[in-house]
Structures are given as structure tokens and as C-alpha cells.
Design a protein around this motif. Structure first.
Motif, PDB file in Angstrom:
ATOM      1  N   PRO A  52     -48.654 -27.520 -15.721  1.00  0.00           N
ATOM      2  CA  PRO A  52     -47.427 -28.283 -16.022  1.00  0.00           C
ATOM      3  C   PRO A  52     -47.462 -28.969 -17.381  1.00  0.00           C
ATOM      4  CG  PRO A  52     -48.202 -28.732 -13.798  1.00  0.00           C
ATOM      5  CD  PRO A  52     -49.288 -27.962 -14.464  1.00  0.00           C
ATOM      6  N   ASP A  53     -48.664 -29.320 -17.879  1.00  0.00           N
ATOM      7  CA  ASP A  53     -48.740 -30.022 -19.153  1.00  0.00           C
ATOM      8  C   ASP A  53     -48.416 -29.113 -20.341  1.00  0.00           C
ATOM      9  OD1 ASP A  53     -51.193 -28.726 -18.368  1.00  0.00           O
ATOM     10  OD2 ASP A  53     -52.089 -29.562 -20.186  1.00  0.00           O
ATOM     11  N   GLU A  54     -48.345 -27.792 -20.128  1.00  0.00           N
ATOM     12  CA  GLU A  54     -48.020 -26.863 -21.209  1.00  0.00           C
ATOM     13  C   GLU A  54     -46.576 -26.398 -21.154  1.00  0.00           C
ATOM     14  OE1 GLU A  54     -50.553 -23.596 -21.876  1.00  0.00           O
ATOM     15  OE2 GLU A  54     -52.411 -24.752 -21.826  1.00  0.00           O
ATOM     16  N   LEU A  55     -45.805 -26.872 -20.182  1.00  0.00           N
ATOM     17  CA  LEU A  55     -44.445 -26.388 -19.989  1.00  0.00           C
ATOM     18  C   LEU A  55     -43.452 -27.534 -20.055  1.00  0.00           C
ATOM     19  CD1 LEU A  55     -45.171 -24.085 -16.914  1.00  0.00           C
ATOM     20  CD2 LEU A  55     -44.897 -23.336 -19.278  1.00  0.00           C
ATOM     21  N   LEU A  56     -42.247 -27.212 -20.504  1.00  0.00           N
ATOM     22  CA  LEU A  56     -41.172 -28.198 -20.445  1.00  0.00           C
ATOM     23  C   LEU A  56     -40.528 -28.212 -19.070  1.00  0.00           C
ATOM     24  CD1 LEU A  56     -39.438 -27.635 -23.912  1.00  0.00           C
ATOM     25  CD2 LEU A  56     -41.030 -29.443 -23.252  1.00  0.00           C
ATOM     26  N   THR A  57     -40.402 -27.045 -18.467  1.00  0.00           N
ATOM     27  CA  THR A  57     -39.882 -26.924 -17.098  1.00  0.00           C
ATOM     28  C   THR A  57     -40.828 -26.042 -16.303  1.00  0.00           C
ATOM     29  OG1 THR A  57     -38.506 -25.030 -17.756  1.00  0.00           O
ATOM     30  CG2 THR A  57     -37.488 -27.216 -17.822  1.00  0.00           C
ATOM     31  N   ALA A  58     -41.028 -26.383 -15.055  1.00  0.00           N
ATOM     32  CA  ALA A  58     -41.956 -25.636 -14.210  1.00  0.00           C
ATOM     33  C   ALA A  58     -41.452 -24.208 -13.997  1.00  0.00           C
ATOM     34  CB  ALA A  58     -42.126 -26.345 -12.871  1.00  0.00           C
ATOM     35  N   THR A  59     -42.378 -23.249 -14.035  1.00  0.00           N
ATOM     36  CA  THR A  59     -42.060 -21.845 -13.781  1.00  0.00           C
ATOM     37  C   THR A  59     -43.097 -21.258 -12.842  1.00  0.00           C
ATOM     38  OG1 THR A  59     -43.361 -21.085 -15.684  1.00  0.00           O
ATOM     39  CG2 THR A  59     -41.008 -21.557 -16.064  1.00  0.00           C
ATOM     40  N   GLU A  60     -42.811 -20.081 -12.340  1.00  0.00           N
ATOM     41  CA  GLU A  60     -43.773 -19.381 -11.502  1.00  0.00           C
ATOM     42  C   GLU A  60     -44.904 -18.824 -12.365  1.00  0.00           C
ATOM     43  OE1 GLU A  60     -43.965 -18.956  -8.229  1.00  0.00           O
ATOM     44  OE2 GLU A  60     -42.222 -20.258  -7.912  1.00  0.00           O
ATOM     45  N   PRO A  61     -46.159 -18.956 -11.915  1.00  0.00           N
ATOM     46  CA  PRO A  61     -47.272 -18.359 -12.677  1.00  0.00           C
ATOM     47  C   PRO A  61     -47.083 -16.850 -12.812  1.00  0.00           C
ATOM     48  CG  PRO A  61     -48.090 -19.884 -11.013  1.00  0.00           C
ATOM     49  CD  PRO A  61     -46.624 -19.709 -10.741  1.00  0.00           C
ATOM     50  N   THR A  62     -47.450 -16.323 -13.951  1.00  0.00           N
ATOM     51  CA  THR A  62     -47.283 -14.895 -14.220  1.00  0.00           C
ATOM     52  C   THR A  62     -48.643 -14.208 -14.310  1.00  0.00           C
ATOM     53  OG1 THR A  62     -47.279 -15.272 -16.617  1.00  0.00           O
ATOM     54  CG2 THR A  62     -45.146 -15.322 -15.482  1.00  0.00           C
ATOM     55  N   SER A  63     -48.620 -12.897 -14.212  1.00  0.00           N
ATOM     56  CA  SER A  63     -49.835 -12.077 -14.373  1.00  0.00           C
ATOM     57  C   SER A  63     -49.492 -10.875 -15.250  1.00  0.00           C
ATOM     58  CB  SER A  63     -50.366 -11.628 -13.011  1.00  0.00           C
ATOM     59  OG  SER A  63     -49.367 -10.919 -12.289  1.00  0.00           O
ATOM     60  N   ASN A  64     -48.899 -11.156 -16.399  1.00  0.00           N
ATOM     61  CA  ASN A  64     -48.470 -10.089 -17.293  1.00  0.00           C
ATOM     62  C   ASN A  64     -49.635  -9.338 -17.931  1.00  0.00           C
ATOM     63  OD1 ASN A  64     -45.667 -10.552 -16.968  1.00  0.00           O
ATOM     64  ND2 ASN A  64     -45.763 -12.267 -18.395  1.00  0.00           N
ATOM     65  N   ALA A  65     -50.786  -9.987 -18.046  1.00  0.00           N
ATOM     66  CA  ALA A  65     -51.933  -9.323 -18.672  1.00  0.00           C
ATOM     67  C   ALA A  65     -52.373  -8.109 -17.851  1.00  0.00           C
ATOM     68  CB  ALA A  65     -53.092 -10.303 -18.832  1.00  0.00           C
ATOM     69  N   ASP A  66     -52.326  -8.229 -16.528  1.00  0.00           N
ATOM     70  CA  ASP A  66     -52.690  -7.080 -15.684  1.00  0.00           C
ATOM     71  C   ASP A  66     -51.721  -5.923 -15.912  1.00  0.00           C
ATOM     72  OD1 ASP A  66     -54.758  -8.569 -14.628  1.00  0.00           O
ATOM     73  OD2 ASP A  66     -53.592  -9.261 -12.908  1.00  0.00           O
ATOM     74  N   GLN A  67     -50.433  -6.238 -16.023  1.00  0.00           N
ATOM     75  CA  GLN A  67     -49.438  -5.204 -16.271  1.00  0.00           C
ATOM     76  C   GLN A  67     -49.630  -4.583 -17.660  1.00  0.00           C
ATOM     77  OE1 GLN A  67     -47.068  -4.059 -14.072  1.00  0.00           O
ATOM     78  NE2 GLN A  67     -46.635  -2.512 -15.631  1.00  0.00           N
ATOM     79  N   GLN A  68     -49.954  -5.430 -18.638  1.00  0.00           N
ATOM     80  CA  GLN A  68     -50.165  -4.918 -19.991  1.00  0.00           C
ATOM     81  C   GLN A  68     -51.393  -4.020 -20.051  1.00  0.00           C
ATOM     82  OE1 GLN A  68     -48.118  -4.976 -22.301  1.00  0.00           O
ATOM     83  NE2 GLN A  68     -49.081  -4.979 -24.325  1.00  0.00           N
TER      84      GLN A  68
END
Length: 474
Positions: A106-122
Motif C-alpha cells: 500500500p505504501d507504493e500505491l495511491l489507490t489499492a489494487t489487486e496484486p499482479t503476476s505479470n512477470a510469470d506471463q512475460q
């Protein structure tokens, strides 16, 4: 006089093919990526687990397989092309993984979002890209074969480019740009592949019509301009460019395509007049397009002053400038910034993410990897013997550096934001697949440029069949 044994022996086979150099450089890229990944994990207070080693192992296995394919099917290719791509792709994977970790903080975001796993897809896309790279290199044994199908490939490229424009927005539009083909299972951006096909067609066409483009026309201010009837290709490129801009609202692809064709025209003719004509046509078309298309007006207004519309359309560019300013000279440290505040930090603005955490020095190092790739590609264009290969290698190399300029120019407010992604770095399957195919074609041309000529066997002449001559002593 009989030939000496040394002169009659066949020349020795070349020993320096560069594959050992390539392997060493790939190991260096693997070490660089591994260290970067460990820095991210440490900065994000993550526990080093077996999954991390699986990630590094999969990355190393990918490029080990690509190296073996080159060693078998293109043994004389330039040894620096694949390592440069490996380093860029690996750093992109590291940054995408770092951004995934940031979505859970949360300290890196302005609004809460769902965690992502884009690195696995990449990483999966990288696997598919390596397969496409290997298949292209194995199937394409001679780059000159592409010239025979230049018009067919060019027509296919235009068709792929036009498909999103004729599809309904529900099947082709993402984030305001109609450049996709969306299906229930996957989405693909056909323009990425059209770029390569159109470059192949342009190279084949310019070679076949070389006399047409080098014919002198009227002279003005000391510059030879082409005849009016010879302007067809550049006018066609101009129409296609602004057709894309109008129908698909895609400024980036339009600019990239037109600039690449214009550079190839200049390389083929060495006439400054083509550059002047191209720039003049683009400037006049841009002025007309500004008054016709509202989305272009928005891009220009944001470029002129992103802070005037900070809460709406200017937010992306403004946050990108804040991120680059935060990074300064040496950056906040890999894994220690807040790059997720910038919209699309792993695609359009991944250079901003690197700029914030690695600073100007880190960005310069990444740019140097691109420059190495492009310079070696241009060196291939100079060294290869056939004109088609020269133009094709130059076009493929220049499109990478032009795209890099367009992307960084957009995120740094040097030029209007275009929406293109950084080759090999950004998240996205279509771009990665297309660029791996581009690399395969370039490596095939490089192999042809560096491959030594096969020794010609010396004919064996029987002594009794040799001509004789009577020599008189004076």
C-alpha cells in the motif's frame, strides 16, 4: 615448376566464429539479471525462495537454447546481437517482477489494487518468443528468399494493419486505440508483425526499382529532387501513415512506420531530397490531422503543458516527469522507488520505472545496450554483399532505435506521447514475439555477411596434358 605442398593445400577452416564470445556474454547477462533480481528481492524485504531460482533457471535455459540454435544454424552470426537482447529482456523481466511486488504494498500505491503476476506471463511470452526465434532461424536458410515474396508479404502486412480498423471497437479497442484483435482466449496486436512485413516489402521494392529512385529530377537550391512521377512510394507511405492515425487513433505506429520507410529511402538513394520531401509531407499531414482528429489535439495539448490538465489527460506525462526527476543521476535504488504511481509502468512507461530507480546512469546503460544492438545490425548491413540484405538489415536495425526514440521522447515530453512500448523491455506478448522474429532475420543476414566463401577446388591437370613450348637458347 611444381606447386609446393603449402600452396596446393586447401585453406584452413575459419576458427573464430564468435560462438564462445556469445556464450561468455550470455553468462554475463545471466549474472546481471540474477544480481538485479536479488537486489529487488532484498529491497522489497522478500524471502529468497526456490521460485526465484526457477525464474533465473528458466531465463538461463531460454537463452542457452537460443545459443544452441544459432551455433547450429547460424554459426557465423554476430556474437553480440543475442546477448544484447538477452540483457534487455532479462532486465525487463526483473522490472516487471518488481512492479508486481509493488502492487502488494500500500505504501507504493495511491489507490489499492489487486496484486499482479505479470512477470510469470512475460516469462511465458519470452518462451514463445524464443520458439518463434528458433523456428524463423531454422526455416529461413537464406534471407534473399524473402525478396521473392516481397509484394505478397507487403500485402499481408497491410491487411494485418487494417484488420483492427474494420473490427468493432469491442473486438479491437483497448485504452482508446483500435490496434488489437481481441478474442476470448488472447489478444494480439497485428501492427507489430505488420511492421516487419512492410520493412521486407520496402527493401525488396527499393532494390528492384533502384534506377527509378536515383534518377535525377529538377534541381532546387543545389538539391536534386525526384521527378513527380517517382513520388509514388513516399506518397503511399504518407497515405498509410495518416490512415492508421485516423482510423486506429495510433500515433505511435504511424510515426514509426513513416520514419522507418523514410530512412530506408534515404539509405537506398543517398539523396537528402527524399528526407526533405518526407519531412515536409509529414509536417503538412500533421497540421491537417490536428484539426481533423480530436485525440491528436489532446496529445498535443498534453505535450505542450501536461500540468494544465494534471487531474485528467495530463496525469500520465506529469507523473512520468516526477518519476524521472525523483531518480536523478543514480536513482533511488532498484526496488526502492514508487514506480507504480505512474500509469502503465510496465508497458508504455517502463523507461520511467527504470529512470526512477536506476537514474540517468542506469537509463544510459540500457540505452547503450540498444545502441550496441543497432550498431551491430548496421555493421551487418554494411558487410553483407547483396543490396536486399543491406537494406533489410538497415531497416530492421533502424526501426528499433526509432521506436526507442519515440518511446523515450513521449515519456520525457520531448515529443507527444505515442503509446508505443520499449522493445524487449516492456510487458506484452505481441511486441516480444515480433521483435524476436526481427532478431532472427537480422541474425540470418549477419551469418551471411560473416560467413567465409567456400574454397574453390583447384583443377588437377595431368602432366602429359600440359602445353609444351620449345625454348631456344640465344
Amino acid at each position: 615448376m611444381a606447386d609446393s605442398p603449402a600452396s596446393s593445400a586447401p585453406p584452413a577452416a575459419p576458427t573464430g566464429r564468435g560462438r564462445t564470445t556469445e556464450l561468455v556474454l550470455l553468462v554475463c547477462a545471466l549474472v546481471l539479471v540474477s544480481v538485479a533480481l536479488l537486489l529487488v528481492e532484498t529491497s522489497q524485504n522478500q524471502t529468497i525462495t526456490l521460485d526465484l531460482f526457477k525464474f533465473v533457471g528458466a531465463y538461463g535455459g531460454l537463452f542457452a537454447a537460443a545459443h544452441l540454435v544459432i551455433r547450429r544454424y547460424a554459426p557465423y552470426a554476430d556474437p553480440t546481437l543475442l546477448p544484447a537482447v538477452a540483457a534487455l529482456n532479462g532486465l525487463g523481466l526483473v522490472m516487471i517482477h518488481r512492479l508486481d511486488l509493488g502492487t502488494a504494498r500500500p505504501d507504493e500505491l495511491l489507490t489499492a489494487t489487486e496484486p499482479t503476476s505479470n512477470a510469470d506471463q512475460q516469462l511465458l511470452w519470452a518462451v514463445l518468443g524464443t520458439i518463434a526465434f528458433s523456428a524463423t532461424l531454422i526455416a529461413l536458410r537464406d534471407h534473399r528468399t524473402l525478396a521473392r515474396y516481397g509484394y505478397t508479404l507487403g500485402a499481408a502486412g497491410l491487411i494485418f494493419l487494417a484488420i483492427p480498423a474494420i473490427l468493432p471497437a469491442s473486438l479491437s479497442e483497448i485504452n482508446g486505440a483500435k490496434i488489437w484483435i481481441r478474442t476470448p482466449f488472447f489478444s494480439i496486436q497485428p501492427g507489430e508483425f505488420s511492421k516487419i512485413l512492410i520493412i521486407i516489402f520496402t527493401a525488396a521494392f527499393l532494390v528492384s526499382r533502384r534506377d527509378l529512385f536515383t534518377t535525377a529530377g529538377k534541381q532546387f537550391l543545389g538539391i536534386d529532387f525526384p521527378r513527380a512521377r517517382d513520388l509514388g512510394p513516399i506518397l503511399a507511405a504518407w497515405v498509410i501513415t495518416f490512415g492508421i492515425l485516423g482510423l486506429e487513433t495510433d500515433l505511435g505506429s504511424a510515426l514509426l512506420l513513416f520514419a522507418t520507410i523514410l530512412v530506408m529511402l534515404y539509405i537506398a538513394t543517398e539523396r537528402v531530397s527524399w528526407l526533405l520531401l518526407g519531412l515536409g509531407l509529414f509536417a503538412s499531414g500533421a497540421v491537417v490531422a490536428y484539426f481533423l482528429f480530436s485525440h491528436l489535439q489532446v496529445r498535443i495539448d498534453v505535450w505542450l503543458d501536461p500540468f494544465a490538465t494534471y487531474e485528467t489527460t495530463g496525469y500520465q506525462v506529469a507523473q512520468s516527469l516526477f518519476g524521472l526527476a525523483t531518480g536523478g543521476l543514480f536513482g533511488t535504488g532498484l526496488g526502492s522507488g514508487r514506480p507504480n504511481i505512474v500509469p502503465f509502468p510496465n508497458t508504455d512507461f517502463i523507461l520511467t520505472s527504470f529512470g526512477e530507480e536506476l537514474g540517468l546512469v542506469g537509463l544510459a546503460a540500457i540505452f547503450m545496450l540498444y545502441f550496441i544492438f543497432v550498431m551491430r545490425g548496421l555493421r551487418t548491413a554494411v558487410a553483407v554483399r547483396d543490396s536486399f540484405g543491406k537494406l533489410l538489415a538497415a531497416g530492421l536495425s533502424m526501426t528499433v532505435i526509432i521506436q526507442l526514440f519515440v518511446v523515450f521522447g513521449g515519456v520525457s515530453k520531448l515529443i507527444p506521447l505515442t503509446g508505443l512500448t520499449s522493445p524487449f523491455l516492456s510487458y506484452g506478448g505481441s511486441s516480444l514475439l515480433a521483435n524476436y522474429i526481427l532478431v532472427a532475420v537480422l541474425i540470418r543476414i549477419s551469418n551471411a555477411a560473416r560467413e567465409p566463401d567456400a574454397p574453390k577446388p583447384r583443377p588437377k591437370v595431368q602432366v602429359e596434358a600440359m602445353p609444351t613450348q620449345v625454348v631456344k637458347r640465344t
